[in-house]
Motif scaffolding. Structure first.
Motif, PDB file in Angstrom:
ATOM      1  N   VAL A 189       0.824  -1.207   0.000  1.00 16.93           N
ATOM      2  CA  VAL A 189       0.000   0.000   0.000  1.00 16.93           C
ATOM      3  C   VAL A 189       0.867   1.270   0.000  1.00 16.93           C
ATOM      4  CG1 VAL A 189      -0.162   0.204   2.528  1.00 16.93           C
ATOM      5  CG2 VAL A 189      -2.063   1.005   1.077  1.00 16.93           C
ATOM      6  N   PHE A 190       0.342   2.323  -0.613  1.00 14.59           N
ATOM      7  CA  PHE A 190       0.947   3.660  -0.692  1.00 14.59           C
ATOM      8  C   PHE A 190       2.206   3.706  -1.560  1.00 14.59           C
ATOM      9  CE2 PHE A 190      -1.020   3.933   3.750  1.00 14.59           C
ATOM     10  CZ  PHE A 190      -2.258   4.274   3.220  1.00 14.59           C
ATOM     11  N   SER A 221      -1.870   2.665  -5.903  1.00 12.79           N
ATOM     12  CA  SER A 221      -1.193   2.683  -4.608  1.00 12.79           C
ATOM     13  C   SER A 221      -2.144   2.518  -3.431  1.00 12.79           C
ATOM     14  CB  SER A 221      -0.436   4.001  -4.448  1.00 12.79           C
ATOM     15  OG  SER A 221      -1.344   5.089  -4.335  1.00 12.79           O
ATOM     16  N   ALA A 222      -3.385   2.933  -3.586  1.00 12.58           N
ATOM     17  CA  ALA A 222      -4.322   2.886  -2.458  1.00 12.58           C
ATOM     18  C   ALA A 222      -5.744   2.644  -2.947  1.00 12.58           C
ATOM     19  CB  ALA A 222      -4.266   4.197  -1.668  1.00 12.58           C
ATOM     20  N   SER A 228      -8.327  -3.457  -5.489  1.00 11.40           N
ATOM     21  CA  SER A 228      -6.963  -3.778  -5.913  1.00 11.40           C
ATOM     22  C   SER A 228      -6.907  -5.176  -6.515  1.00 11.40           C
ATOM     23  CB  SER A 228      -6.007  -3.685  -4.726  1.00 11.40           C
ATOM     24  OG  SER A 228      -5.900  -2.357  -4.255  1.00 11.40           O
ATOM     25  N   LYS A 255       0.231  -5.323   1.971  1.00 10.96           N
ATOM     26  CA  LYS A 255      -1.165  -5.387   1.518  1.00 10.96           C
ATOM     27  C   LYS A 255      -1.285  -6.076   0.161  1.00 10.96           C
ATOM     28  CE  LYS A 255      -5.082  -2.394   0.236  1.00 10.96           C
ATOM     29  NZ  LYS A 255      -5.002  -2.530  -1.228  1.00 10.96           N
ATOM     30  N   TYR A 308      -3.965  13.012   0.281  1.00 12.07           N
ATOM     31  CA  TYR A 308      -3.266  11.867  -0.312  1.00 12.07           C
ATOM     32  C   TYR A 308      -3.839  11.534  -1.682  1.00 12.07           C
ATOM     33  CZ  TYR A 308      -1.390   7.332  -1.342  1.00 12.07           C
ATOM     34  OH  TYR A 308      -0.756   6.294  -1.992  1.00 12.07           O
ATOM     35  N   ASN A 309      -5.153  11.454  -1.765  1.00  9.77           N
ATOM     36  CA  ASN A 309      -5.805  11.075  -3.022  1.00  9.77           C
ATOM     37  C   ASN A 309      -5.474  12.059  -4.139  1.00  9.77           C
ATOM     38  OD1 ASN A 309      -6.956   8.913  -1.710  1.00  9.77           O
ATOM     39  ND2 ASN A 309      -8.926   9.919  -1.380  1.00  9.77           N
ATOM     40  N   ASP A 317      -2.376   7.485 -10.231  1.00  6.92           N
ATOM     41  CA  ASP A 317      -3.421   6.588  -9.725  1.00  6.92           C
ATOM     42  C   ASP A 317      -4.762   6.956 -10.349  1.00  6.92           C
ATOM     43  OD1 ASP A 317      -1.715   5.178  -8.163  1.00  6.92           O
ATOM     44  OD2 ASP A 317      -2.852   5.426  -6.309  1.00  6.92           O
ATOM     45  N   PRO A 320      -7.511   6.619  -6.524  1.00  7.83           N
ATOM     46  CA  PRO A 320      -6.926   6.411  -5.193  1.00  7.83           C
ATOM     47  C   PRO A 320      -7.959   6.595  -4.088  1.00  7.83           C
ATOM     48  CG  PRO A 320      -6.267   8.547  -6.063  1.00  7.83           C
ATOM     49  CD  PRO A 320      -6.972   7.829  -7.174  1.00  7.83           C
ATOM     50  N   PHE A 322      -7.584   6.497  -0.076  1.00 14.47           N
ATOM     51  CA  PHE A 322      -6.748   6.352   1.115  1.00 14.47           C
ATOM     52  C   PHE A 322      -7.501   5.650   2.241  1.00 14.47           C
ATOM     53  CE2 PHE A 322      -5.317   7.899   5.231  1.00 14.47           C
ATOM     54  CZ  PHE A 322      -3.941   7.760   5.161  1.00 14.47           C
ATOM     55  N   ALA A 325      -8.137   1.923   1.724  1.00 13.91           N
ATOM     56  CA  ALA A 325      -6.891   1.162   1.857  1.00 13.91           C
ATOM     57  C   ALA A 325      -6.540   0.942   3.317  1.00 13.91           C
ATOM     58  CB  ALA A 325      -5.759   1.894   1.141  1.00 13.91           C
TER      59      ALA A 325
END
Length: 439
Positions: A189-190, A221-222, A228, A255, A308-309, A317, A320, A322, A325
């Motif tokens: 993750v991330f 990533s998330a 995923s 993850k 983050y997103n 991404d 995404p 966050f 995740a």
């Protein structure tokens, strides 16, 4: 032996050139400028033209010669201090000043030639020791301590890497990692798979040099484990259709292991997967994550998620998420996931885990979270407990003396050699085992 003689020649020529004037004064023979120029030229050629080539790696040849030059410098410094003090007891002030200046000049040439080679060619020094070296360089005694540490790190790196290249040359035709089915490396993750900074450090190149055919998951990533899993299932279908390989061996970290299980059992990819090896995956979640999410106000969680997103979206991404995740990694979410996601009988499952021994054993954030995870979950790698890592028919626990192996160390994220754990050889043996099992 030949190399040692070359460095002894550098030491001898540096001492002779730097002390020629002092010797002429001390012993009473006439100073000849042309002889001094000749000695200086010989020293410069010996110093600068030291072995900078190696049949296996020019970078490592420069690194090895740099660390040896710094050792020569320390020998030069010790002899020079004693000689200059003895000379200064009888010499006039002017002669002593000339002696000190020539010693500084020739010592400086030795030092900077060695230091530049080491600073430019070492991967193990990192930012930390480069900064320490620069800061301590002006502080007496501390500068010698820092120099000793830099020499130790650089010479150790050169020895280890040259040995590995020699081993690779011997193994070249053996194709130890040529498995029946290609490898698919799946990140945690991330992170995202990047051509600039490889999530798996030096591992992929090492496996490829030993015959491995490998690909990357290339998912976001998330996102939630199920989302995923859908991305990975599509990627698995793409690779098997384009290559005609039939099936893949999945090696997934953190993850990514949960994402792969979702791809296999929830997104219809079971018939395309031969094996799944999870590395430090939180199969039973992280109790400390449950505790943190309970304590952090929802408003703050949403704010962090938005930032983050947005950043992840700018980096590529597609969707995404966050919060999804993070919530996927709680003990409660993993318990539900395990009930609803049975292992496929078509796939061989195994798991790998590692243990940190103390907080200082990991880089940020593992050095901060280690004690917290230990309080809630017991033995851990800085993020995931050992009990949570166990899954499948076989579990391998990596244990070493000293600081242990962290969540990042187990994928060579920092590209640092660790005492007691050779990460590249570990993955080579892991893939060799898959090959021996017919995968």
């Amino acid at each position: 032996m030949q190399n040692r003689l070359k460095y002894l020649f550098v030491l001898a020529s540096s001492l002779l050139a730097s002390n020629y004037y002092a010797l002429s004064e001390w012993l009473g023979f006439p100073f000849r400028a042309e002889l001094f120029v000749l000695l200086t030229a010989v020293f410069c050629m010996a110093n600068i033209l030291l072995p900078a080539k190696h049949a296996l790696s020019k970078r490592l040849a420069l690194l090895e010669s740099g660390s040896r030059l710094l050792k020569v410098f320390l020998c030069f410094l010790a002899v020079q201090i004693v000689f200059t003090v003895c000379f200064g007891l009888t010499a006039e002030t002017g002669a002593l000043i000339v002696q000190i200046l020539t010693a500084v000049l020739f010592g400086g040439l030795l030092f900077w030639n060695g230091m530049l080679r080491v600073y430019l060619c070492s991967a193990q020094l990192g930012v930390k020791w480069r900064v320490i070296g620069a800061l301590c360089g002006w502080i007496p005694l501390l500068n010698l301590w820092a120099l000793h540490r830099i020499i130790t790190i650089a010479s150790g790196e050169a020895a280890v890497e040259l040995e590995k290249l020699s081993l690779q040359a011997i193994r070249a035709e053996s194709e130890l990692c040529r498995t029946k089915y290609p490898l698919l490396l799946v990140h945690g993750v991330f992170f995202r798979d990047s051509r600039l900074v490889n999530y798996w450090g030096r591992i992929p190149a090492y496996l490829r040099r030993n015959g491995a055919e490998l690909y990357y998951g290339e998912h976001g990533s998330a996102a939630s484990v199920l989302e995923s899993g859908k991305e990975l299932a599509a990627r698995i279908r793409q690779i098997t259709e384009e290559t005609g390989c039939g099936r893949l061996n999945l090696i997934a970290h953190s993850k990514g292991g949960l994402d792969c299980r979702a791809a296999i059992s929830r997104s219809g990819a079971a018939h395309l997967v031969a094996s799944l090896t999870t590395i430090n995956t939180p199969h039973r979640g992280c109790l400390f994550a449950d505790s943190l999410l309970e304590k952090i106000p929802e408003k703050i969680q949403v704010q962090i998620a938005k930032k983050y997103n947005k950043a992840a979206g700018l980096l590529g991404d597609r969707k995404p998420d966050f919060l999804q995740a993070v919530h996927s990694l709680t003990a409660q979410a993993c318990a539900a996931f395990n009930r609803e996601t049975p292992d496929s009988p078509e796939v061989y499952y195994q798991s790998v885990g590692s243990v940190m021994k103390r907080a200082k054993g990991g880089t940020f954030p593992m050095n901060l979270t280690y004690r917290l995870v230990k309080y809630f979950d017991g033995e851990n790698d800085g993020l995931v407990s050992v009990e949570s890592m166990k899954w499948g028919k076989r579990f391998t626990l990596i244990q070493t003396e000293g600081k242990g192996v962290s969540h990042a160390d187990v994928i060579d994220l920092d590209r640092k050699n660790k005492d007691g754990f050779d990460v590249r050889e570990f993955y080579l043996r892991l893939v060799q085992d898959l090959k021996s099992r017919g995968y």
